[in-house]
Design a protein around this motif. Structure first.
Motif, PDB file in Angstrom:
ATOM      1  N   TYR A   1      -7.359  17.003  -3.891  1.00  0.00           N
ATOM      2  CA  TYR A   1      -7.286  18.065  -4.889  1.00  0.00           C
ATOM      3  C   TYR A   1      -5.947  18.776  -4.780  1.00  0.00           C
ATOM      4  N   ILE A   2      -5.457  19.254  -5.919  1.00  0.00           N
ATOM      5  CA  ILE A   2      -4.268  20.108  -5.887  1.00  0.00           C
ATOM      6  C   ILE A   2      -4.650  21.432  -6.534  1.00  0.00           C
ATOM      7  N   MET A   3      -4.451  22.501  -5.776  1.00  0.00           N
ATOM      8  CA  MET A   3      -4.799  23.835  -6.267  1.00  0.00           C
ATOM      9  C   MET A   3      -3.870  24.869  -5.664  1.00  0.00           C
ATOM     10  N   SER A   4      -3.972  26.121  -6.173  1.00  0.00           N
ATOM     11  CA  SER A   4      -3.048  27.158  -5.710  1.00  0.00           C
ATOM     12  C   SER A   4      -3.734  28.221  -4.872  1.00  0.00           C
ATOM     13  N   GLN A   5      -5.067  28.157  -4.811  1.00  0.00           N
ATOM     14  CA  GLN A   5      -5.758  29.129  -3.968  1.00  0.00           C
ATOM     15  C   GLN A   5      -6.787  28.408  -3.123  1.00  0.00           C
ATOM     16  N   ILE A   6      -6.685  28.574  -1.810  1.00  0.00           N
ATOM     17  CA  ILE A   6      -7.590  27.899  -0.886  1.00  0.00           C
ATOM     18  C   ILE A   6      -8.990  28.501  -1.038  1.00  0.00           C
ATOM     19  N   PRO A   7     -10.034  27.653  -1.145  1.00  0.00           N
ATOM     20  CA  PRO A   7     -11.393  28.190  -1.282  1.00  0.00           C
ATOM     21  C   PRO A   7     -11.778  29.072  -0.093  1.00  0.00           C
ATOM     22  N   ASP A   8     -12.509  30.189  -0.366  1.00  0.00           N
ATOM     23  CA  ASP A   8     -12.932  31.088   0.714  1.00  0.00           C
ATOM     24  C   ASP A   8     -14.156  30.558   1.450  1.00  0.00           C
ATOM     25  N   HIS A   9     -15.079  29.972   0.702  1.00  0.00           N
ATOM     26  CA  HIS A   9     -16.409  29.717   1.264  1.00  0.00           C
ATOM     27  C   HIS A   9     -16.640  28.252   1.567  1.00  0.00           C
ATOM     28  N   PHE A  10     -15.559  27.502   1.707  1.00  0.00           N
ATOM     29  CA  PHE A  10     -15.712  26.068   1.870  1.00  0.00           C
ATOM     30  C   PHE A  10     -14.619  25.632   2.835  1.00  0.00           C
ATOM     31  N   ASP A  11     -14.999  24.944   3.872  1.00  0.00           N
ATOM     32  CA  ASP A  11     -14.041  24.582   4.919  1.00  0.00           C
ATOM     33  C   ASP A  11     -13.190  23.380   4.482  1.00  0.00           C
ATOM     34  N   VAL A  12     -11.870  23.603   4.397  1.00  0.00           N
ATOM     35  CA  VAL A  12     -10.994  22.546   3.873  1.00  0.00           C
ATOM     36  C   VAL A  12      -9.771  22.341   4.765  1.00  0.00           C
ATOM     37  N   ASN A  13      -9.182  21.168   4.641  1.00  0.00           N
ATOM     38  CA  ASN A  13      -7.821  20.960   5.139  1.00  0.00           C
ATOM     39  C   ASN A  13      -6.870  21.224   3.984  1.00  0.00           C
ATOM     40  N   PHE A  14      -5.760  21.882   4.266  1.00  0.00           N
ATOM     41  CA  PHE A  14      -4.831  22.162   3.162  1.00  0.00           C
ATOM     42  C   PHE A  14      -3.393  22.106   3.636  1.00  0.00           C
ATOM     43  N   GLN A  15      -2.540  21.754   2.691  1.00  0.00           N
ATOM     44  CA  GLN A  15      -1.118  21.594   2.988  1.00  0.00           C
ATOM     45  C   GLN A  15      -0.308  22.057   1.791  1.00  0.00           C
ATOM     46  N   PRO A  16       0.475  23.155   1.931  1.00  0.00           N
ATOM     47  CA  PRO A  16       1.333  23.545   0.803  1.00  0.00           C
ATOM     48  C   PRO A  16       2.447  22.520   0.621  1.00  0.00           C
ATOM     49  N   PHE A  17       2.857  22.280  -0.627  1.00  0.00           N
ATOM     50  CA  PHE A  17       3.963  21.323  -0.816  1.00  0.00           C
ATOM     51  C   PHE A  17       5.039  21.805  -1.782  1.00  0.00           C
ATOM     52  N   LEU A  18       4.709  22.681  -2.752  1.00  0.00           N
ATOM     53  CA  LEU A  18       5.764  23.212  -3.638  1.00  0.00           C
ATOM     54  C   LEU A  18       5.360  24.619  -4.059  1.00  0.00           C
ATOM     55  N   GLU A  19       6.335  25.429  -4.435  1.00  0.00           N
ATOM     56  CA  GLU A  19       5.976  26.767  -4.903  1.00  0.00           C
ATOM     57  C   GLU A  19       5.489  26.729  -6.355  1.00  0.00           C
ATOM     58  N   ASN A  20       4.668  27.691  -6.687  1.00  0.00           N
ATOM     59  CA  ASN A  20       4.084  27.770  -8.032  1.00  0.00           C
ATOM     60  C   ASN A  20       4.004  29.230  -8.483  1.00  0.00           C
ATOM     61  N   PRO A  21       5.154  29.867  -8.717  1.00  0.00           N
ATOM     62  CA  PRO A  21       5.148  31.297  -9.057  1.00  0.00           C
ATOM     63  C   PRO A  21       4.618  31.571 -10.463  1.00  0.00           C
ATOM     64  N   LEU A  22       3.953  32.697 -10.608  1.00  0.00           N
ATOM     65  CA  LEU A  22       3.498  33.152 -11.937  1.00  0.00           C
ATOM     66  C   LEU A  22       4.452  34.216 -12.454  1.00  0.00           C
ATOM     67  N   VAL A  23       4.884  34.058 -13.699  1.00  0.00           N
ATOM     68  CA  VAL A  23       5.871  34.980 -14.276  1.00  0.00           C
ATOM     69  C   VAL A  23       5.388  35.503 -15.621  1.00  0.00           C
ATOM     70  N   VAL A  24       6.031  36.575 -16.090  1.00  0.00           N
ATOM     71  CA  VAL A  24       5.660  37.176 -17.376  1.00  0.00           C
ATOM     72  C   VAL A  24       6.445  36.491 -18.499  1.00  0.00           C
ATOM     73  N   PHE A  25       5.709  35.874 -19.411  1.00  0.00           N
ATOM     74  CA  PHE A  25       6.314  35.145 -20.526  1.00  0.00           C
ATOM     75  C   PHE A  25       6.280  35.984 -21.801  1.00  0.00           C
ATOM     76  N   ALA A  26       7.387  35.989 -22.520  1.00  0.00           N
ATOM     77  CA  ALA A  26       7.430  36.639 -23.828  1.00  0.00           C
ATOM     78  C   ALA A  26       8.244  35.740 -24.758  1.00  0.00           C
TER      79      ALA A  26
END
Ligand code: PGA
Length: 228
Positions: free
Chosen positions: A63-88
């Motif tokens: 799976y690829i996601m940006s927030q690690i699940p709180d209630h589920f035990d996972v292995n995870f590895q960050p690989f790239l940044e994914n910033p959220l910005v204000v679009f107009a």
């Protein structure tokens, strides 16, 4: 030879990724498939909550996601940044302003992702933290639809900067305080699960590809510096 060994890797790779990852993962699959022609791929693109459901039901290899699940035990590895910005829209009156107070967002018509979206929950927690209420004019279940609505003048929104990879000229990124919301993409799988050889091969491939991208300065050009 190495090529023969690679040819021996046969089978299916099942990936499920959040909506923002569709701007990069399919592109990176091209070279991967050339390296490993025996591997067939299925790629599901959906929001954070549906990715969680799929993970609970063990439907995919990785799976690829940006927030690690709180209630589920996972292995995870960050690989790239994914910033959220204000679009107009490119011609928005705030486009030329610097250091816009976050409260100012409350005066704009706002376009919000659907419930279940990780983007939405990240935006909501930042706004809540600063006591800012936005006027949600429109709720949409797709980053692309939101971009079209912004371009059409319906309002502004907060989206992953990666959604701008192809058509930056139509938009401006507003310089609002407390933005960008810093996030990463992670490769994730359930903690008890042994990755298949194929999934492990992809895991290593993606880490390596991401490392090269980061070394070359990242995926994300600095759009706003182009304005001068
Ligand atoms: P979303 O996830 O599609 O659930 O909003 C995107 C992200 O978290 O980057």
């Amino acid at each position: 030879t190495v090529a023969d060994l690679k040819g021996l890797k046969q089978g299916q790779l099942r990936l499920a990724v959040i909506t923002t990852a569709k701007y990069i993962i399919p592109r990176l699959l091209g070279p991967f498939c050339q390296l490993y022609p025996g591997i067939d791929i299925s790629l599901q693109v959906t929001n954070h909550e549906l990715i969680l459901d799929r993970m609970m039901n063990n439907l995919d290899d990785l799976y690829i996601m940006s927030q690690i699940p709180d209630h589920f035990d996972v292995n995870f590895q960050p690989f790239l940044e994914n910033p959220l910005v204000v679009f107009a829209p490119a011609n928005h009156p705030l486009a030329k302003e610097k250091n816009i107070p976050i409260e100012r967002l409350g005066e704009e018509r706002f376009i919000m992702r659907e419930p279940g979206s990780g983007t939405r929950s990240a935006v909501q927690s930042l706004l809540e933290k600063h006591g800012v209420k936005v006027k949600v004019k429109l709720e949409l279940g797709s980053n692309e639809a939101i971009k079209q609505a912004i371009a059409g003048g319906l309002g502004i929104s907060v989206l992953s900067r990666h959604t701008l990879l192809t058509d930056a000229a139509e938009f401006s990124i507003l310089d609002v305080q407390n933005f960008p919301i810093k996030r990463d993409w992670y490769m994730v799988y359930p903690a008890g699960k042994q990755l298949s050889i194929i999934a492990h091969t992809y895991y290593e491939y993606l880490l390596d590809a991401a490392k090269k991208i980061t070394e070359q300065g990242g995926l994300i050009p600095d759009y706003n510096s182009a304005e001068a």
